[in-house]
Design a protein around this motif. Structure first.
Motif, mmCIF file in Angstrom:
data_model
loop_
_atom_site.group_PDB
_atom_site.id
_atom_site.type_symbol
_atom_site.label_atom_id
_atom_site.label_comp_id
_atom_site.label_asym_id
_atom_site.label_seq_id
_atom_site.Cartn_x
_atom_site.Cartn_y
_atom_site.Cartn_z
ATOM 1 N N VAL A 1 0.839 -1.206 0.000
ATOM 2 C CA VAL A 1 0.000 0.000 0.000
ATOM 3 C C VAL A 1 0.875 1.257 0.000
ATOM 4 N N GLN A 2 1.978 1.216 0.759
ATOM 5 C CA GLN A 2 2.852 2.383 0.839
ATOM 6 C C GLN A 2 3.494 2.710 -0.502
ATOM 7 N N ARG A 3 3.647 1.697 -1.362
ATOM 8 C CA ARG A 3 4.236 1.945 -2.678
ATOM 9 C C ARG A 3 3.329 2.836 -3.516
ATOM 10 N N TYR A 4 2.010 2.546 -3.511
ATOM 11 C CA TYR A 4 1.146 3.364 -4.371
ATOM 12 C C TYR A 4 0.513 4.555 -3.639
ATOM 13 N N LEU A 5 0.634 4.624 -2.326
ATOM 14 C CA LEU A 5 0.224 5.849 -1.627
ATOM 15 C C LEU A 5 1.167 7.009 -1.952
ATOM 16 N N SER A 6 2.351 6.682 -2.477
ATOM 17 C CA SER A 6 3.324 7.717 -2.829
ATOM 18 C C SER A 6 3.053 8.319 -4.203
ATOM 19 N N GLY A 7 2.010 7.860 -4.886
ATOM 20 C CA GLY A 7 1.702 8.339 -6.230
ATOM 21 C C GLY A 7 1.304 9.807 -6.274
ATOM 22 N N LYS A 8 1.582 10.464 -7.409
ATOM 23 C CA LYS A 8 1.241 11.877 -7.575
ATOM 24 C C LYS A 8 -0.266 12.095 -7.590
ATOM 25 N N SER A 9 -1.000 11.067 -8.022
ATOM 26 C CA SER A 9 -2.452 11.180 -8.115
ATOM 27 C C SER A 9 -3.055 9.794 -8.075
ATOM 28 N N ILE A 10 -4.383 9.751 -7.979
ATOM 29 C CA ILE A 10 -5.083 8.460 -8.032
ATOM 30 C C ILE A 10 -4.772 7.757 -9.340
ATOM 31 N N LYS A 11 -4.796 8.491 -10.432
ATOM 32 C CA LYS A 11 -4.556 7.895 -11.748
ATOM 33 C C LYS A 11 -3.163 7.281 -11.834
ATOM 34 N N GLN A 12 -2.140 7.975 -11.311
ATOM 35 C CA GLN A 12 -0.775 7.451 -11.349
ATOM 36 C C GLN A 12 -0.669 6.152 -10.531
ATOM 37 N N SER A 13 -1.319 6.127 -9.367
ATOM 38 C CA SER A 13 -1.312 4.916 -8.532
ATOM 39 C C SER A 13 -2.007 3.770 -9.250
ATOM 40 N N GLN A 14 -3.151 4.051 -9.865
ATOM 41 C CA GLN A 14 -3.900 3.019 -10.580
ATOM 42 C C GLN A 14 -3.116 2.477 -11.757
ATOM 43 N N MET A 15 -2.484 3.364 -12.515
ATOM 44 C CA MET A 15 -1.699 2.916 -13.669
ATOM 45 C C MET A 15 -0.507 2.068 -13.226
ATOM 46 N N GLY A 16 0.084 2.404 -12.084
ATOM 47 C CA GLY A 16 1.187 1.606 -11.564
ATOM 48 C C GLY A 16 0.760 0.192 -11.231
ATOM 49 N N LEU A 17 -0.418 0.051 -10.604
ATOM 50 C CA LEU A 17 -0.912 -1.287 -10.267
ATOM 51 C C LEU A 17 -1.338 -2.062 -11.514
ATOM 52 N N ILE A 18 -1.930 -1.363 -12.485
ATOM 53 C CA ILE A 18 -2.298 -2.043 -13.737
ATOM 54 C C ILE A 18 -1.043 -2.550 -14.449
ATOM 55 N N MET A 19 0.020 -1.752 -14.405
ATOM 56 C CA MET A 19 1.304 -2.198 -14.969
ATOM 57 C C MET A 19 1.754 -3.501 -14.308
ATOM 58 N N ASN A 20 1.651 -3.545 -12.985
ATOM 59 C CA ASN A 20 2.013 -4.762 -12.261
ATOM 60 C C ASN A 20 1.126 -5.929 -12.664
ATOM 61 N N GLY A 21 -0.189 -5.669 -12.812
ATOM 62 C CA GLY A 21 -1.118 -6.722 -13.202
ATOM 63 C C GLY A 21 -0.824 -7.292 -14.576
ATOM 64 N N LEU A 22 -0.349 -6.428 -15.485
ATOM 65 C CA LEU A 22 -0.058 -6.869 -16.850
ATOM 66 C C LEU A 22 1.280 -7.603 -16.952
ATOM 67 N N LEU A 23 2.260 -7.234 -16.113
ATOM 68 C CA LEU A 23 3.617 -7.757 -16.260
ATOM 69 C C LEU A 23 3.964 -8.898 -15.302
ATOM 70 N N LYS A 24 3.240 -8.992 -14.173
ATOM 71 C CA LYS A 24 3.651 -9.948 -13.143
ATOM 72 C C LYS A 24 3.565 -11.397 -13.614
ATOM 73 N N VAL A 25 2.453 -11.778 -14.238
ATOM 74 C CA VAL A 25 2.308 -13.169 -14.681
ATOM 75 C C VAL A 25 3.348 -13.511 -15.746
ATOM 76 N N PRO A 26 3.545 -12.666 -16.789
ATOM 77 C CA PRO A 26 4.611 -12.966 -17.757
ATOM 78 C C PRO A 26 6.000 -13.055 -17.119
ATOM 79 N N MET A 27 6.270 -12.187 -16.127
ATOM 80 C CA MET A 27 7.566 -12.224 -15.462
ATOM 81 C C MET A 27 7.769 -13.550 -14.743
ATOM 82 N N GLN A 28 6.748 -13.995 -13.997
ATOM 83 C CA GLN A 28 6.861 -15.264 -13.284
ATOM 84 C C GLN A 28 6.945 -16.437 -14.268
ATOM 85 N N PHE A 29 6.215 -16.338 -15.368
ATOM 86 C CA PHE A 29 6.280 -17.372 -16.405
ATOM 87 C C PHE A 29 7.713 -17.477 -16.918
#
Length: 567
Positions: A255-283
């Motif tokens: 939570v502390q990672r995305y609470l540091s975001g400049k805005s709600i949108k920046q925090s959301q985009m950061g988590l979406i990035m993680n959602g898109l890349l995490k499974v391929p990375m683990q694969f």
């Protein structure tokens, strides 16, 4: 290790510590120190979230998991993208609207102080244990493989992290994690290319995949409802979703990672990035482990990958028994190499099926020898660690990679340990300072709260080092961290879901339900009633059910405690 490896390793780690300390110097207030001044952009948040989860355990245990069990472990992450969407839509807007420093502050606005304190304490317990494990994991393996002193390694890793985390807070963690992720991606990609290059000339990548598939290593999806199987499509999709919701939505280290975001949108985009890349990375990391398996189909592999355990048995009266097993394995290795080369050249399906059956039989014989070797090791030293999954990849690195790259891959492992540990210490210090100290010790200046946060961060760093020094190696390190989380996460997530969606339930019912549920989950885990992934769903459902039932019994006698403006 050669001199060039030491230069690469020490140079990389020194750069990370010094760069993080320099870039994050001069935090003037609590917002600067704990939320990085709310300056983080979405790619920084995305990389920081990924780096927090991708500890050294990921890069040590995951390839070993794939070497032994194949690609099926990737199903563990199938629920993560779903969780990211839910957190972006529900959790992030609430946290930003209330301008909280920790996730648990919100629970006081919805329930009361005791519920906030309980969830904060549950987080401190499980994340404090996990912080020790993330230090211990690379230390125990590097100690066994390189002969380095385990205690010294624990202290060195812990102190390096403490230096820049205490001095720079959240900004130092985020800044260094970008550098660490760059090193991690570079190192793993180079390792993958070198493994492919080391395969016989006529074994292409496609043929390597075919060989792995014939050995059952490429079975990604398991749609069975077998409760005895830890990793299935359903456990990953359902249990994994609840684990990811708990981890990314309620664990302060994330939570502390995305609470540091400049805005709600920046925090959301950061988590979406993680959602898109995490499974391929683990694969990809699992695929590296599968390629190591293919490599050892054409090259001799040790009977046991843990050199410390082998040293124990070779210095005992059972040495000759162990050597006899090694000699038997050498014969199987030669047969396997010949069979795999023939399989790669076979054209008809019938010939491939025949060879595949022969290969599986040889691999089963090899596995039998490995189990026999563990029994011999146990006879030589009853306290020896016979599970060697976590040693597979580091053994390959040290014995097969070129000089210089060994130092880089060791830097990858230690960087991953440092990145996840830094996030954990940062979150542990923040939660202690905000949810316990600031909430109960009033009238201090902003600077005094910043100094308190630094002291608490340092204290948790020392505690993590002590835990690392007394920890014991589990069956598989990546599973150990997830088991620790699963014991607590479902309960905490259920409390948050009650807060978000079931307004009828008040504070007393929730608090009592959380205490009862935590005891139930620990008992269920101890008795091994269900695979640990399902504990997340189980704990969430139980706390919500008990809380609703208690509220019906208690009626409207439960009231919310007024919230202090100081949070």
């Amino acid at each position: 290790m050669e001199q060039i490896d030491w230069i690469v390793l020490i140079g990389t780690l020194a750069f990370i510590v010094l760069y993080g300390t320099y870039k994050a110097r001069g935090s003037k207030n609590v917002t600067d120190y704990l939320k990085g001044g709310n300056e983080s952009k979405w790619w920084t948040i995305g990389l920081s979230v990924m780096a927090t989860q991708a500890s050294a355990i990921t890069f040590l245990s995951t390839p070993g998991q794939a070497f032994h069990s194949g690609m099926g472990f990737v199903q563990f992450y199938f629920g993560l993208p779903i969780a990211m969407v839910v957190i972006c839509l529900v959790f992030i807007p609430i946290y930003h609207r209330l301008n909280v420093f920790t996730a648990y502050e919100y629970l006081e606005t919805r329930f009361d102080l005791k519920t906030r304190t309980l969830t904060a304490m549950l987080f401190l317990i499980q994340r404090g244990l996990a912080a020790g494990i993330t230090i211990f994991a690379p230390a125990i393996i590097l100690s066994a493989v390189l002969g380095w002193n385990l205690i010294y390694l624990n202290v060195i890793i812990g102190v390096l992290v403490i230096i820049y985390t205490v001095s720079g807070g959240t900004k130092a963690v985020s800044v260094t994690q970008k550098q660490q992720m760059a090193i991690i991606f570079l190192g793993m990609f180079l390792a993958f290319l070198i493994i492919l290059n080391y395969l016989p000339l006529d074994i292409s990548f496609n043929k390597a995949l075919e060989i792995a598939g014939a050995s059952g290593k490429m079975e990604v999806l398991d749609f069975s409802f077998d409760f005895e199987n830890r990793y299935t499509f359903w456990s990953g999709l359902i249990g994994g979703t609840f684990l990811a919701l708990s981890y990314f939505g309620t664990d302060q280290s994330q939570v502390q990672r995305y609470l540091s975001g400049k805005s709600i949108k920046q925090s959301q985009m950061g988590l979406i990035m993680n959602g898109l890349l995490k499974v391929p990375m683990q694969f990809f990391i699992l695929l590296v482990g599968v390629m190591v398996f293919v490599f050892y189909q054409f090259n001799a592999s040790p009977l046991h990958f843990n050199p410390a355990a082998v040293k124990d048995v070779m210095s005992s009266e059972y040495a000759s028994e162990y050597v006899a097993l090694e000699d038997e394995k050498k014969g199987i290795d030669a047969q396997l190499r010949t069979a795999q080369l023939t399989f790669s050249e076979a054209e008809s399906d019938s010939e491939k099926n025949t060879l595949s059956a022969e290969i599986l039989n040889l691999q089963q014989q090899e596995e039998t020898l490995r189990e026999q070797s563990k029994a011999v090791i146990k006879k030589a030293n009853p306290n020896a660690e016979t599970n060697d999954k976590d040693y597979v990849f580091i053994h390959f690195i040290l014995n097969n990679l070129p000089r210089g790259l060994i130092g880089l891959l060791l830097a990858v492992i230690l960087s991953a340990a440092m990145s996840s540990t830094a996030s954990e210490l940062n979150a542990l210090g923040s939660t202690t300072a905000i949810d316990l100290y600031k909430r109960n010790v009033k009238g201090r200046t902003d600077k005094q709260y910043v100094n308190a946060s630094k002291w608490f961060t340092m204290l948790w760093g020392v505690i993590a080092i002590l835990i690392a020094c007394v920890a014991n190696l589990f069956e598989n390190l990546i599973e150990l961290v997830n088991i620790i989380g699963s014991i607590f996460y479902g309960n905490v997530l259920g409390v948050f879901l009650l807060a978000f969606f079931i307004k009828y339930v008040k504070s007393n019912a929730t608090f009592i339900a959380a205490l009862i549920t935590q005891a139930i989950v620990i008992v269920v885990w101890w008795l091994d009633i269900m695979p640990y992934l399902w504990l997340n769903l189980f704990g969430c459902a139980v706390v919500m059910g008990i809380a609703v039932l208690l509220q019906v019994i208690l009626g409207n006698t439960t009231t919310k405690t007024p919230v202090s403006s100081e949070g």
